[in-house]
Design a protein around this motif. Structure first.
Motif, mmCIF file in Angstrom:
data_model
loop_
_atom_site.group_PDB
_atom_site.id
_atom_site.type_symbol
_atom_site.label_atom_id
_atom_site.label_comp_id
_atom_site.label_asym_id
_atom_site.label_seq_id
_atom_site.Cartn_x
_atom_site.Cartn_y
_atom_site.Cartn_z
ATOM 1 N N ALA A 310 -1.793 69.221 -75.876
ATOM 2 C CA ALA A 310 -2.278 68.842 -77.201
ATOM 3 C C ALA A 310 -1.571 67.609 -77.730
ATOM 4 O O ALA A 310 -2.177 66.747 -78.377
ATOM 5 N N ASP A 311 -0.277 67.511 -77.449
ATOM 6 C CA ASP A 311 0.524 66.370 -77.898
ATOM 7 C C ASP A 311 1.519 66.049 -76.786
ATOM 8 O O ASP A 311 2.643 66.563 -76.781
ATOM 9 N N PRO A 312 1.126 65.229 -75.823
ATOM 10 C CA PRO A 312 2.007 64.947 -74.681
ATOM 11 C C PRO A 312 3.379 64.436 -75.079
ATOM 12 O O PRO A 312 4.392 64.822 -74.479
ATOM 13 N N GLU A 313 3.449 63.570 -76.083
ATOM 14 C CA GLU A 313 4.737 63.020 -76.499
ATOM 15 C C GLU A 313 5.651 64.111 -77.031
ATOM 16 O O GLU A 313 6.853 64.137 -76.740
ATOM 17 N N ALA A 314 5.097 65.056 -77.804
ATOM 18 C CA ALA A 314 5.903 66.152 -78.342
ATOM 19 C C ALA A 314 6.378 67.071 -77.229
ATOM 20 O O ALA A 314 7.536 67.532 -77.234
ATOM 21 N N THR A 315 5.508 67.352 -76.256
ATOM 22 C CA THR A 315 5.910 68.191 -75.123
ATOM 23 C C THR A 315 6.991 67.498 -74.315
ATOM 24 O O THR A 315 7.989 68.122 -73.930
ATOM 25 N N PHE A 316 6.799 66.214 -74.054
ATOM 26 C CA PHE A 316 7.810 65.447 -73.324
ATOM 27 C C PHE A 316 9.154 65.514 -74.044
ATOM 28 O O PHE A 316 10.202 65.760 -73.427
ATOM 29 N N ALA A 317 9.147 65.311 -75.349
ATOM 30 C CA ALA A 317 10.387 65.314 -76.129
ATOM 31 C C ALA A 317 11.042 66.693 -76.133
ATOM 32 O O ALA A 317 12.273 66.802 -76.038
#
Length: 362
Positions: A310-317
């Motif tokens: 849903a939010d790749p950047e948030a998952t990555f972080a």
């Protein structure tokens, strides 16, 4: 403080960003497609002994033609290659840079099919070569018809087909390569950085006879677990090798690099023994993430491109905060994950599962 805007930078470099995957000191690093398995101890000992012998002669320049290494690489690739058909440099990035220096440059163009390896446009910019990115189909798989149409439309001076493709893992069929070669008059590079992981397809090296514009690029960074040594190589017609001599820097491969790589190739079977395990961990990761509801794209490499975040950047972080590095390449809804050891693969599966559907904490 001086910034880039204060310097007389070349126009085509203005606004560019350097390549820069994170290099955090984390417990699980699965973001740059390294082979995370250690080198076998007996191989490491032989490499160290080879380096020790090489050090005694470093007051002299190394063999400019790195003849012993080229013999070893030709033997490894097989297909009756001779040393005069093999070239090497400091990583496959430098190999590709030299190809562009020889066959591209100002007034010429490089074409590839996106998404693909992020260094291609950077190498084009660095050699003042026009970059042409042609979008891949929705399933990322290239077809002879699609490739031929793009090459005939744009008529590039150099085209690169990456197979298995980074970052999608998509394999490359022989029919596509043959169609591409016949479709235009430029140099065709097949980037086989991950070829050892694709056990179902023969290397494009087999297609070299009679095709003087075909280049097959390889690396020791992935399957060989030799990323830190920086040794890339290619196979091509001897005339191509002569062209690369025109642009290479003198003595570009150090005596230590030559010694380490030659020793590693002596132990190719031991160095490649982890390939089957990595492939098994890739398949384990694919199965687990599919069960969690993610879209896992087919891969013939040592990594997976995974959609459904849903939010790749948030998952990555969030994973980075837990000491797990994967790769966010700004493909909407997607992240790329390298297959590591059994423990590393298990750690990333557990961490993503704990985040809940779509990679977001509930």
């Amino acid at each position: 403080m001086t910034s880039l805007s204060d310097l007389p930078l070349r126009d085509n470099l203005v606004g560019q960003q350097p390549y820069g995957a994170p290099q955090d000191a984390v417990r699980v690093s699965l973001n740059v497609n390294e082979n995370t398995h250690p080198i076998p101890e007996h191989v490491a000992i032989d490499i160290v002994q080879s380096l020790a012998r090489a050090v005694t002669g470093v007051n002299r320049y190394p063999d400019r033609e790195f003849s012993e290494l080229r013999d070893a690489l030709a033997g490894y690739l097989g297909h009756d290659l001779g040393a005069d058909q093999v070239w090497a440099a400091n990583g496959s990035n430098e190999v590709l840079q030299q190809v562009l220096q020889a066959f591209a440059g100002p007034g010429r163009s490089l074409l590839s099919f996106t998404p693909t390896y992020s260094m291609y446009p950077l190498l084009a910019a660095g050699t003042d070569t026009a970059w042409i990115g042609v979008e891949r189909p929705d399933d990322y798989a290239l077809t002879p018809e699609g490739v031929v149409a793009a090459l005939r439309e744009h008529r590039p001076d150099v085209a690169i087909l990456c197979g298995p493709n980074n970052p999608t893992g998509t394999t490359l069929d022989r029919e596509v390569i043959l169609a591409a070669y016949d479709a235009f008059e430029g140099m065709l590079v097949i980037d086989e950085a991950y070829q050892e992981f694709d056990t179902e397809r023969e290397s494009a090296v087999a297609l070299l006879p009679g095709r003087h514009r075909l280049i097959v690029s390889r690396t020791m960074s992935k399957a060989f677990a030799f990323a830190g040594v920086r040794l890339g190589y290619l196979a091509a017609d001897p005339a191509v090798i002569d062209a690369l001599r025109l642009v290479r820097l003198p003595y570009h491969l150090s005596a230590l690099t030559q010694a380490a790589a030659t020793a590693a190739i002596r132990h190719a079977d031991a160095m490649l023994a982890t390939v089957a395990d990595i492939s098994a961990q890739r398949d384990r990761l694919a199965g687990a993430l599919t069960e969690l509801g993610y879209t896992v794209h087919p891969s013939g490499a040592n990594f997976l491109l995974v959609g459904g975040f849903a939010d790749p950047e948030a998952t990555f972080a969030e994973l980075r905060a837990q000491g797990i590095l994967i790769r966010n390449l700004s493909i909407p809804g997607h992240l790329r994950i390298t297959a590591g050891t059994e423990a590393e693969t298990g750690a990333v599966i557990d961490a993503i599962a704990a985040l809940g559907p779509g990679g977001a904490r509930g």
